[in-house]
Design a protein around this motif. Structure first.
Motif, mmCIF file in Angstrom:
data_model
loop_
_atom_site.group_PDB
_atom_site.id
_atom_site.type_symbol
_atom_site.label_atom_id
_atom_site.label_comp_id
_atom_site.label_asym_id
_atom_site.label_seq_id
_atom_site.Cartn_x
_atom_site.Cartn_y
_atom_site.Cartn_z
ATOM 1 N N GLU A 168 6.395 3.346 -6.543
ATOM 2 C CA GLU A 168 5.575 4.321 -6.673
ATOM 3 C C GLU A 168 4.356 4.216 -7.648
ATOM 4 N N GLU A 169 4.842 3.466 -8.763
ATOM 5 C CA GLU A 169 3.946 3.103 -9.954
ATOM 6 C C GLU A 169 2.713 2.203 -9.475
ATOM 7 N N ILE A 170 3.255 1.187 -8.642
ATOM 8 C CA ILE A 170 2.111 0.331 -7.935
ATOM 9 C C ILE A 170 1.087 1.390 -7.094
ATOM 10 N N LEU A 171 1.705 2.249 -6.428
ATOM 11 C CA LEU A 171 0.739 2.982 -5.392
ATOM 12 C C LEU A 171 -0.193 3.840 -6.138
ATOM 13 N N ALA A 172 0.500 4.449 -7.604
ATOM 14 C CA ALA A 172 -0.271 5.203 -8.327
ATOM 15 C C ALA A 172 -1.226 4.597 -8.911
ATOM 16 N N GLU A 173 -1.358 2.969 -9.285
ATOM 17 C CA GLU A 173 -2.389 2.293 -9.945
ATOM 18 C C GLU A 173 -3.349 1.962 -8.655
ATOM 19 N N PHE A 174 -2.829 1.732 -7.569
ATOM 20 C CA PHE A 174 -3.593 1.178 -6.533
ATOM 21 C C PHE A 174 -4.504 2.577 -6.276
ATOM 22 N N ALA A 175 -3.911 3.589 -6.024
ATOM 23 C CA ALA A 175 -4.791 4.748 -5.618
ATOM 24 C C ALA A 175 -5.810 5.186 -6.988
ATOM 25 N N ASP A 176 -5.594 4.719 -8.006
ATOM 26 C CA ASP A 176 -6.482 5.002 -9.222
ATOM 27 C C ASP A 176 -7.614 4.130 -9.377
ATOM 28 N N ILE A 177 -7.493 2.859 -8.652
ATOM 29 C CA ILE A 177 -8.560 1.721 -8.369
ATOM 30 C C ILE A 177 -9.453 2.605 -7.476
ATOM 31 N N ILE A 178 -9.127 3.158 -6.433
ATOM 32 C CA ILE A 178 -9.916 3.935 -5.388
ATOM 33 C C ILE A 178 -10.492 5.348 -5.901
ATOM 34 N N ILE A 179 -9.796 5.759 -6.591
ATOM 35 C CA ILE A 179 -10.367 7.328 -7.323
ATOM 36 C C ILE A 179 -10.143 7.385 -8.842
ATOM 37 N N PRO A 180 -10.896 6.517 -9.558
ATOM 38 C CA PRO A 180 -10.513 6.495 -11.006
ATOM 39 C C PRO A 180 -10.892 7.859 -11.697
ATOM 40 N N THR A 181 -10.384 7.771 -12.999
ATOM 41 C CA THR A 181 -10.872 9.032 -13.947
ATOM 42 C C THR A 181 -12.317 8.861 -14.200
ATOM 43 N N THR A 182 -13.027 9.824 -14.217
ATOM 44 C CA THR A 182 -14.304 9.784 -14.675
ATOM 45 C C THR A 182 -14.521 10.851 -15.752
ATOM 46 N N ALA A 183 -15.571 11.262 -16.242
ATOM 47 C CA ALA A 183 -16.148 11.957 -17.388
ATOM 48 C C ALA A 183 -15.767 13.183 -16.814
ATOM 49 N N SER A 184 -15.885 13.755 -15.770
ATOM 50 C CA SER A 184 -15.742 15.104 -15.035
ATOM 51 C C SER A 184 -14.520 15.350 -14.282
ATOM 52 N N SER A 185 -13.569 14.575 -14.115
ATOM 53 C CA SER A 185 -12.334 14.731 -13.602
ATOM 54 C C SER A 185 -11.158 13.561 -13.604
ATOM 55 N N PRO A 186 -9.910 13.944 -13.638
ATOM 56 C CA PRO A 186 -8.905 12.882 -13.799
ATOM 57 C C PRO A 186 -8.964 12.293 -12.442
ATOM 58 N N GLY A 187 -8.357 11.132 -12.560
ATOM 59 C CA GLY A 187 -8.251 10.354 -11.162
ATOM 60 C C GLY A 187 -7.034 10.462 -10.548
ATOM 61 N N ALA A 188 -6.861 9.561 -9.270
ATOM 62 C CA ALA A 188 -5.674 9.783 -8.394
ATOM 63 C C ALA A 188 -4.275 9.780 -9.057
ATOM 64 N N LYS A 189 -4.108 8.819 -9.996
ATOM 65 C CA LYS A 189 -2.967 8.714 -10.757
ATOM 66 C C LYS A 189 -2.396 9.935 -11.252
#
Length: 187
Positions: A47-68
């Motif tokens: 689950e931790e790996i998948l959270a990090e994987f998803a965060d590469i696809i939709i990372p945190t930006t200045a306007s919104s948090p990422g997938a993790k």
């Protein structure tokens, strides 16, 4: 509305961004036999790996948090176990293991120890492999699809990554759109 119906609605809105495999799973009107539910299992590390994987696809930006931050590490395995038939669960689980092996072989590290740049390089490689082999149901494509669906159906995706008005009002299909503005979310 059940989970499958909610995801169908988001998938419908996402259109061509979602693979045929995921659309097929979400739009089939079947109930998984009990023996196919939870056919595979995922560890806390998975689950931790998948959270990090998803965060590469939709990372945190200045306007919104990422997938993790949106909780995709737990969401992806839940959907795999509850909605995907046993053969696709197996493809996903073995693909996750193959990705971890690839990390060891090519980077001499496990996924969680890799830098963001190394993870991005890995993701590009996985994407290129999925395209080159034209293998419709692949770990990468399923994980990417569920990242997009999960994120844009999460509270963070609907209220921070998209334009959101929390007050009820009338539907206006001709609302003004300012160039550069986030897409509108519906509630």
């Amino acid at each position: 509305m059940n989970r499958r119906e909610a995801l169908k609605n988001v998938a419908f809105l996402m259109g061509g961004a979602i693979s045929a495999t995921t659309m097929g799973v979400l739009f089939q009107s079947f109930t998984l036999p009990e023996k196919e539910k939870n056919y595979v299992s995922f560890s806390a590390t998975d689950e931790e790996i998948l959270a990090e994987f998803a965060d590469i696809i939709i990372p945190t930006t200045a306007s919104s948090p990422g997938a993790k931050t949106a909780g995709l590490g737990a969401f992806i395995p839940m959907i795999i176990k509850d909605c995907y038939p046993a053969n696709l669960q197996e493809i996903f689980a073995s693909g996750l293991k193959a990705m971890q092996y690839k990390c060891s072989k090519e980077f001499n590290k496990d996924f969680l120890s890799m830098s963001i740049e190394e993870r991005q390089k890995l993701m590009t490689s996985l994407k290129d492999e999925a395209i080159a082999t034209n293998k419709a149901p692949s770990f990468f494509l399923i994980a990417r699809d569920l990242t997009i669906l999960g994120y844009y159906s999460s509270e963070i995706g609907c209220t921070q990554a998209r334009e959101y008005l929390p007050v009820p009002g009338r539907y206006d299909g001709n609302a003004d759109y300012i160039p550069g503005q986030k897409a509108w979310a519906t509630n």
